[in-house]
Design a protein around this motif. Structure first.
Motif, PDB file in Angstrom:
ATOM      1  N   GLU A  18      25.293  -6.877  -6.599  1.00 43.67           N
ATOM      2  CA  GLU A  18      23.922  -6.453  -6.272  1.00 43.67           C
ATOM      3  C   GLU A  18      23.359  -7.421  -5.247  1.00 43.67           C
ATOM      4  O   GLU A  18      23.396  -8.630  -5.464  1.00 43.67           O
ATOM      5  CB  GLU A  18      23.071  -6.461  -7.553  1.00 43.67           C
ATOM      6  N   ILE A  23      16.367  -7.923  -8.417  1.00 41.65           N
ATOM      7  CA  ILE A  23      16.993  -6.910  -9.272  1.00 41.65           C
ATOM      8  C   ILE A  23      18.156  -7.527 -10.044  1.00 41.65           C
ATOM      9  O   ILE A  23      18.311  -7.305 -11.244  1.00 41.65           O
ATOM     10  CB  ILE A  23      17.453  -5.690  -8.448  1.00 41.65           C
ATOM     11  N   ARG A  24      18.968  -8.323  -9.367  1.00 44.15           N
ATOM     12  CA  ARG A  24      20.129  -8.945 -10.004  1.00 44.15           C
ATOM     13  C   ARG A  24      19.694  -9.813 -11.183  1.00 44.15           C
ATOM     14  O   ARG A  24      20.235  -9.700 -12.285  1.00 44.15           O
ATOM     15  CB  ARG A  24      20.903  -9.767  -8.969  1.00 44.15           C
ATOM     16  N   LEU A  27      18.265  -7.733 -14.047  1.00 44.93           N
ATOM     17  CA  LEU A  27      19.337  -7.009 -14.717  1.00 44.93           C
ATOM     18  C   LEU A  27      20.120  -7.939 -15.650  1.00 44.93           C
ATOM     19  O   LEU A  27      20.398  -7.588 -16.803  1.00 44.93           O
ATOM     20  CB  LEU A  27      20.267  -6.363 -13.685  1.00 44.93           C
ATOM     21  N   ASP A  66      26.141  -1.907  -7.117  1.00 44.37           N
ATOM     22  CA  ASP A  66      25.146  -1.225  -6.297  1.00 44.37           C
ATOM     23  C   ASP A  66      25.932  -0.517  -5.196  1.00 44.37           C
ATOM     24  O   ASP A  66      27.036  -0.930  -4.843  1.00 44.37           O
ATOM     25  CB  ASP A  66      24.176  -2.247  -5.703  1.00 44.37           C
ATOM     26  N   PHE A  93      25.033   1.389 -10.343  1.00 39.26           N
ATOM     27  CA  PHE A  93      23.603   1.258 -10.631  1.00 39.26           C
ATOM     28  C   PHE A  93      22.906   1.153  -9.282  1.00 39.26           C
ATOM     29  O   PHE A  93      22.967   0.111  -8.625  1.00 39.26           O
ATOM     30  CB  PHE A  93      23.373   0.005 -11.488  1.00 39.26           C
ATOM     31  N   SER A  94      22.275   2.244  -8.851  1.00 39.20           N
ATOM     32  CA  SER A  94      21.769   2.316  -7.480  1.00 39.20           C
ATOM     33  C   SER A  94      20.485   3.126  -7.387  1.00 39.20           C
ATOM     34  O   SER A  94      20.211   3.975  -8.240  1.00 39.20           O
ATOM     35  CB  SER A  94      22.850   2.963  -6.594  1.00 39.20           C
ATOM     36  N   ASN A  95      19.748   2.876  -6.322  1.00 40.18           N
ATOM     37  CA  ASN A  95      18.566   3.693  -6.014  1.00 40.18           C
ATOM     38  C   ASN A  95      18.943   4.993  -5.321  1.00 40.18           C
ATOM     39  O   ASN A  95      18.099   5.859  -5.141  1.00 40.18           O
ATOM     40  CB  ASN A  95      17.601   2.919  -5.096  1.00 40.18           C
ATOM     41  N   ASP A 115      20.637   5.635 -12.098  1.00 40.36           N
ATOM     42  CA  ASP A 115      19.623   5.468 -11.065  1.00 40.36           C
ATOM     43  C   ASP A 115      18.736   4.289 -11.453  1.00 40.36           C
ATOM     44  O   ASP A 115      18.178   4.255 -12.556  1.00 40.36           O
ATOM     45  CB  ASP A 115      18.797   6.750 -10.948  1.00 40.36           C
ATOM     46  N   LYS A 116      18.605   3.311 -10.545  1.00 39.64           N
ATOM     47  CA  LYS A 116      17.803   2.121 -10.834  1.00 39.64           C
ATOM     48  C   LYS A 116      16.360   2.452 -11.178  1.00 39.64           C
ATOM     49  O   LYS A 116      15.748   1.791 -12.011  1.00 39.64           O
ATOM     50  CB  LYS A 116      17.788   1.175  -9.626  1.00 39.64           C
ATOM     51  N   SER A 117      15.817   3.464 -10.520  1.00 38.56           N
ATOM     52  CA  SER A 117      14.389   3.734 -10.684  1.00 38.56           C
ATOM     53  C   SER A 117      14.060   4.483 -11.978  1.00 38.56           C
ATOM     54  O   SER A 117      12.929   4.403 -12.446  1.00 38.56           O
ATOM     55  CB  SER A 117      13.849   4.506  -9.481  1.00 38.56           C
ATOM     56  N   ILE A 120      17.310   2.758 -16.221  1.00 40.54           N
ATOM     57  CA  ILE A 120      17.657   1.429 -16.733  1.00 40.54           C
ATOM     58  C   ILE A 120      17.891   1.479 -18.244  1.00 40.54           C
ATOM     59  O   ILE A 120      18.819   0.845 -18.757  1.00 40.54           O
ATOM     60  CB  ILE A 120      16.594   0.355 -16.366  1.00 40.54           C
TER      61      ILE A 120
END
Length: 142
Positions: A18, A23-24, A27, A66, A93-95, A115-117, A120
């Motif tokens: 990531e 974010i890293r 997470l 990511d 794990f991505s947007n 999806d990150k958004s 989670i």
């Protein structure tokens, strides 16, 4: 050493790829607090991740990728690690998750896509399930 069933120490060794430091770190904190995941390393680029994975072929249970990195891509990483042990799980794990990305990841053998958004909680649930699965295998082996 023998442990009663409820105290068998179980950890999933995770490596996170990531490029966003916030974010890293969030997470890592979330997964280590809420699941049995212990993060053994991180990288922000494809090249760093490939180097680590080449040196640590057995040193991970869970790889969280990511898709878009400072250098390279999570999709290419997934292609590069197609050969792995059955218990080693690869998660995206991505947007940037859509039906096309999910399909491509499935074709590459990625075990799950989140999806990150919006997902989670689903990632945490997935990791918790993997912890349970590993704990069950330890109990059965004991």
């Amino acid at each position: 050493m023998s442990y009663p069933e409820s105290t068998i120490p179980v950890h999933l060794q995770a490596y996170i790829v990531e490029d966003n430091p916030t974010i890293r770190e969030n997470l890592i904190g979330t997964l280590e607090e809420l699941t049995c995941v212990k993060v053994t390393g991180t990288s922000a680029t494809e090249d760093e991740a490939l180097l680590w994975l080449e040196k640590n072929t057995q040193g991970w249970d869970l790889l969280i990728l990511d898709l878009f990195l400072k250098q390279g891509s999570g999709i290419h990483l997934a292609q590069c690690i197609a050969e792995r042990k059955p218990n080693q799980k690869v998660v995206v794990f991505s947007n940037y998750v859509n039906a096309s990305i999910r399909k491509r990841c499935a074709q590459l053998g990625v075990d799950a896509v989140f999806d990150k958004s919006t997902e989670i909680d689903s990632l945490v649930d997935y990791c918790s399930y993997q912890c349970f699965r590993v704990a069950q295998s330890h109990v059965q082996a004991a």
